[in-house]
Write an enzyme that holds these catalytic residues in place. Sequence first.
Site, short mmCIF file in Angstrom:
data_model
loop_
_atom_site.label_atom_id
_atom_site.label_comp_id
_atom_site.label_asym_id
_atom_site.label_seq_id
_atom_site.Cartn_x
_atom_site.Cartn_y
_atom_site.Cartn_z
N SER A 197 0.84 -1.20 0.00
CA SER A 197 0.00 0.00 0.00
C SER A 197 0.87 1.24 0.00
O SER A 197 2.04 1.21 0.41
CB SER A 197 -0.90 0.01 1.25
OG SER A 197 -1.52 1.26 1.45
N TYR A 233 -3.64 -1.22 9.59
CA TYR A 233 -3.47 -1.48 8.16
C TYR A 233 -2.06 -1.10 7.71
O TYR A 233 -1.37 -1.89 7.05
CB TYR A 233 -4.51 -0.66 7.40
CG TYR A 233 -4.50 -0.82 5.90
CD1 TYR A 233 -5.12 -1.90 5.29
CD2 TYR A 233 -3.92 0.15 5.09
CE1 TYR A 233 -5.14 -2.02 3.91
CE2 TYR A 233 -3.93 0.04 3.72
CZ TYR A 233 -4.55 -1.05 3.12
OH TYR A 233 -4.56 -1.17 1.76
#
Length: 258
Positions: A137, A150
């Site tokens: 990410s 996350y």
Amino acid sequence: MGKLDGRVVLITGASRGQGEQEARLFAEEGAKVVVADVLDDQGEAVAKELGALYVHLDVSQESDWSSAVAAVEKTYGRIDGLVNNAGILRFNSLVDTPLDEFMQVVHVNQVGCFLGIKAAAPRIAAAGGGTVVNTASYTAMTGMAAVGTYAATKHAILGLTRVAAMELAHQNIRVNAMCPGAIDTAMSNPAQLDPHADATETSRALDELYSKLVPLGRIGRPEEVARLALFLTSDDSSYITGQPFVIDGGWLAGVSVI
């Protein structure tokens, strides 16, 4: 000829979003695609449309990985590539994050990626080599408030990618990571999950939001991430391993004050 002719590639979280677009593009490029997910109805529908194999796979469960790999080898006799796409996102400040929520994200995002490499790499090596593409990410490269769990798992995926690239290179396996920014999928656009909502209108609203944050002035599309996954899975990237590839519309480049 397609860029993936004759290759067998397993894609996790492939029933929708980025994984679905990767499955569609890979099939167009000649791959024998394996659609893997826990969303069985959606995944089976995608697989049927593509003439692909569907396997139920909870990426956090080692037994599911063993069953999935066995099913792929029974059907196709080999595995040439893996795209670790499955992931989940939860919003919370760190101090307000319950341990069970933290561990849920770790199990899917981080442990799932680890188990995928562990299960698939020996079979890819047995086929003569191939590729692993891990989905990290934008938040693997920087911090972002409210998504600490996350971000932590995505940072971990970069570490796994680099170590796996070093350890598997002698088996002719290349391992790289994609680092998407905001992409127009159900994760960032929950309206896609509501049959009564206008997802197109929500996408326009997201474009307006990201026009202020992203130099390219819009949210990313899953088809764009799929093209990066294709590059990293094909011979176009034959001398690249152990690297993160940011696909974020320039978001990571900096902050504009004008």
